[in-house]
Design an enzyme around this catalytic site. Structure first.
Site, PDB file in Angstrom:
ATOM      1  N   ASP A 505       0.839  -1.194   0.000  1.00  0.00           N
ATOM      2  CA  ASP A 505       0.000   0.000   0.000  1.00  0.00           C
ATOM      3  C   ASP A 505       0.876   1.246   0.000  1.00  0.00           C
ATOM      4  OD1 ASP A 505      -1.036   0.051   3.528  1.00  0.00           O
ATOM      5  OD2 ASP A 505       0.921   0.292   2.575  1.00  0.00           O
ATOM      6  N   ASN A 513      -3.452  12.631   0.913  1.00  0.00           N
ATOM      7  CA  ASN A 513      -4.788  13.152   0.612  1.00  0.00           C
ATOM      8  C   ASN A 513      -5.043  14.479   1.320  1.00  0.00           C
ATOM      9  OD1 ASN A 513      -6.084  11.568  -1.260  1.00  0.00           O
ATOM     10  ND2 ASN A 513      -6.809  10.078   0.241  1.00  0.00           N
ATOM     11  N   ASP A 522      -6.696  10.363  -5.914  1.00  0.00           N
ATOM     12  CA  ASP A 522      -7.179   9.424  -6.930  1.00  0.00           C
ATOM     13  C   ASP A 522      -6.188   9.299  -8.063  1.00  0.00           C
ATOM     14  OD1 ASP A 522     -10.735  10.271  -6.675  1.00  0.00           O
ATOM     15  OD2 ASP A 522      -9.436   9.016  -5.444  1.00  0.00           O
ATOM     16  N   GLU A 549      -5.983   2.316  -0.507  1.00  0.00           N
ATOM     17  CA  GLU A 549      -4.680   2.512  -1.140  1.00  0.00           C
ATOM     18  C   GLU A 549      -3.865   1.228  -1.187  1.00  0.00           C
ATOM     19  OE1 GLU A 549      -4.004   3.516   3.281  1.00  0.00           O
ATOM     20  OE2 GLU A 549      -5.611   3.525   1.808  1.00  0.00           O
TER      21      GLU A 549
END
Length: 635
Positions: A505, A513, A522, A549
């Site tokens: 991840d 974010n 995204d 993620e």
């Protein structure tokens, strides 16, 4: 590179960037996105509070066709509005964003070249330190392809529903679980006639249909179904049902089985009422041999949903039945020319299979008398007054006599069933014509069923593909990953081969974010998915978005050394992106951590065991400082 106008003393872009720098210095990270926005795949548009455009990124030009020079200083309503949205739509939009709220929606806009497109748009108000709106950021994504696919799916569903309403029988899916529970996940409206129950009544439990089976046929019918369940052989059966309104009826059905991952079997098939046929069979047990032969052909082509096999069987049986030299099926094209799609020809005569033939009479009359279901009986081509060009056409195919029967679907001539007698003239008998007409009617139904079944199979394949794809990254999703892991584990257990599972991840993704915003997040996930996918070189290797993620990689027949090579290739691909991550605690770029488990699984190894091991290894890698890979140690 930002666009800077050459012919303006006042530069709104420089003013905007200066404003961005000032706001960023004041601790507002929103306007510190400009480098990310420049490379963002989605179109980005920045306006002042009155919607006058101050800046757009290169993707905006790709989406709309307008260069920055053509739009800076203008209002979007003057350049991209299509007129497809009402004034009330825009009034509600403005009320929303002027209240300081983020607006998200889908609308139709117009490109520079006049073409329309569907876009998803997010408009975010940007406030100063006094919470007064100064600007708006609009992120626009072209969803025309998705809209078109959705529209096509809607049209397809409507078409299939319409088609299924026209056929005399029932198109259906029947699912049987190992414990005996069964249901009809899909059934056309003909279910109401065939079994006198509604599709909704049996969508989750097939018992109302099973209760309709004749007591003397029930056990045999279920035994045939279970045989198909275990062998996955094509299912076909004739049986009786007891219906509340129509009483005793005969049904015939056929279906193709498909094994599902949970051990269930799903049949795709067709059932129709053969009560009248059974009555006729009972009344005509002593019919002549020719009638029995046509019944045999009807039965053979009625058992198949393979159009090529249906046509091949038909022409072979008819040629043998008529003892003639050539029998073919001629498929009409939209312009009323045609092509020979099936043929049975006796030795010594030429084959015209796949030959394109243009009959000027059919073209000029758009099917001529065949549209009215008229037959063409020619005992000798030289005695009926054919034109010289038509005689030449028939001579080229060695035809001396012919019998032509139309194949009609929905009162339109789908094609022709044609018998050619080549060796001499032939006096065709009325009974031959009548029986071939009957066969053509059955053939038309079988063709329609086969084409409908093909459409349903194609539709199911499309839906299956969509259900296995992650909408954001366009790689496989968790559903596909779980199914693939089960299948791959079983293969490794049977073959005694190594299997590697990797979980990875994005490091500090929440901070990413929070810093750059969810649209940038995204974009980051899409970039990671692309880099990871490109690192896989073997077809059996599988990448999926496992969640948020996190990504999962399944490597069949791969030991620990092979898994390390794959992970190192992925690390290199991620590093080459150099994607900025200012809030990363140990690296200025986006990185991933990997957890690996590799083993030759025993039959006691479960998918969850592998997932737990990879997850533990990933946790250990995170604890060790991230941007690394770690193995499951078993401790």
């Amino acid at each position: 590179m930002f666009f800077l106008p050459n012919d303006s003393s006042s530069n709104p872009i420089e003013d905007t960037l200066a404003k961005a720098e000032a706001i960023a210095t004041a601790g507002n990270p929103v306007w510190d996105w400009h480098m990310v926005l420049m490379v963002c795949a989605e179109a980005v548009m920045i306006t002042d509070r009155h919607a006058n455009i101050e800046w757009v990124n290169p993707a905006f030009e790709t989406l709309t066709g307008y260069t920055p020079a053509e739009v800076v200083g203008k209002n979007p309503r003057d350049i991209v509005q299509s007129g497809q949205q009402s004034k009330a739509f825009y009034r509600q939009l403005w009320e929303h964003i002027l209240a300081g709220q983020v607006w998200r929606g889908t609308l139709v806009n117009r490109r520079k070249d006049g073409s329309l497109y569907h876009e998803e748009m997010t408009i975010t108000p940007v406030c100063d330190q006094e919470q007064k709106i100064q600007n708006f950021i609009a992120i626009k994504k072209d969803v025309s392809d998705r809209y078109q696919i959705e529209q096509q799916l809607r049209e397809r569903d409507a078409m299939l529903c319409k088609i299924s309403q026209q056929v005399p029988g029932m198109v259906y899916q029947y699912r049987l679980e190992p414990d005996g529970k069964s249901a009809f996940p899909y059934a056309s409206e003909a279910m109401r006639y065939i079994y006198e129950v509604t599709p909704a009544q049996v969508q989750t439990d097939a018992q109302p249909v099973l209760d309709r089976l004749h007591p003397e046929d029930h056990d045999r019918v279920m035994a045939v179904i279970w045989e198909s369940f275990h062998t996955l052989n094509f299912w076909h059966d004739e049986y009786r049902v007891c219906l509340p309104e129509r009483g005793l009826c005969w049904l015939e059905g056929h279906a193709t089985p498909e094994k599902l991952t949970d051990g269930s079997v799903l049949w795709h098939g067709y059932i129709w009422d053969i009560t009248e046929r059974k009555h006729l069979e009972a009344m005509n047990k002593r019919e002549v041999q020719r009638e029995r032969m046509i019944g045999l052909i009807d039965d053979q082509i009625g058992k198949s949903l393979d159009l090529e096999q249906i046509l091949k069987t038909t022409v072979a049986e008819v040629r043998q039945f008529l003892a003639t030299d050539r029998v073919l099926v001629y498929r009409m094209q939209p312009n009323w020319s045609g092509v020979v799609v099936a043929e049975s020809v006796a030795p010594g005569w030429i084959s015209i299979l796949a030959q394109k033939i243009t009959d000027s009479y059919l073209v000029e009359t758009q099917g001529g008398c065949y549209q009215d279901n008229h037959c063409n009986v020619v005992n000798d081509i030289y005695s009926v007054g054919f034109s010289p060009c038509h005689i030449e056409l028939l001579e080229g195919m060695q035809v001396r006599a012919k019998l032509v029967i139309p194949i009609l679907q929905d009162e339109t001539c789908w094609g022709l069933l044609i018998a050619h007698h080549c060796r001499a003239p032939r006096q065709w008998q009325d009974i031959e014509t009548r029986l071939l007409q009957k066969l053509a009617s059955q053939l038309a139904l079988s063709i329609q069923n086969a084409e409908l079944y093909h459409q349903l199979e194609t539709a199911n394949q499309d839906l299956e593909q969509q259900s296995n794809t992650d909408a954001l990254t366009q790689i496989h999703n968790r559903r596909y990953f779980d199914q693939t892991l089960i299948r791959t584990l079983h293969q490794a257990q049977r073959a005694g081969q190594p299997l590697s599972l990797i979980l990875c991840d994005v490091d500090y993704f929440k901070q990413y974010n929070d810093t750059y915003g969810h649209p940038a997040g995204d974009a980051c996930l899409m970039a990671m998915a692309t880099a990871l996918q490109r690192s896989l070189k073997r077809h059996p290797d599988s990448l999926a978005r496992y969640g948020g993620e996190e990504f999962g990689i399944i490597l069949p027949n791969t030991d620990q050394a092979g898994a390390i090579a794959v992970v190192e290739a992925m690390q290199g691909a991620i590093a080459s992106l150099s994607m900025e991550h200012r809030t990363h605690l140990s690296c200025p770029w986006v990185t991933l951590s990997f957890g690996i488990t590799s083993l030759v699984p025993s039959f006691q190894t479960s998918p969850q065991m592998l997932l737990d091991q990879a997850d533990q290894a990933l946790y250990e890698g995170k604890a060790a400082g991230r941007n690394c890979y770690s193995f499951f140690s078993g401790s």
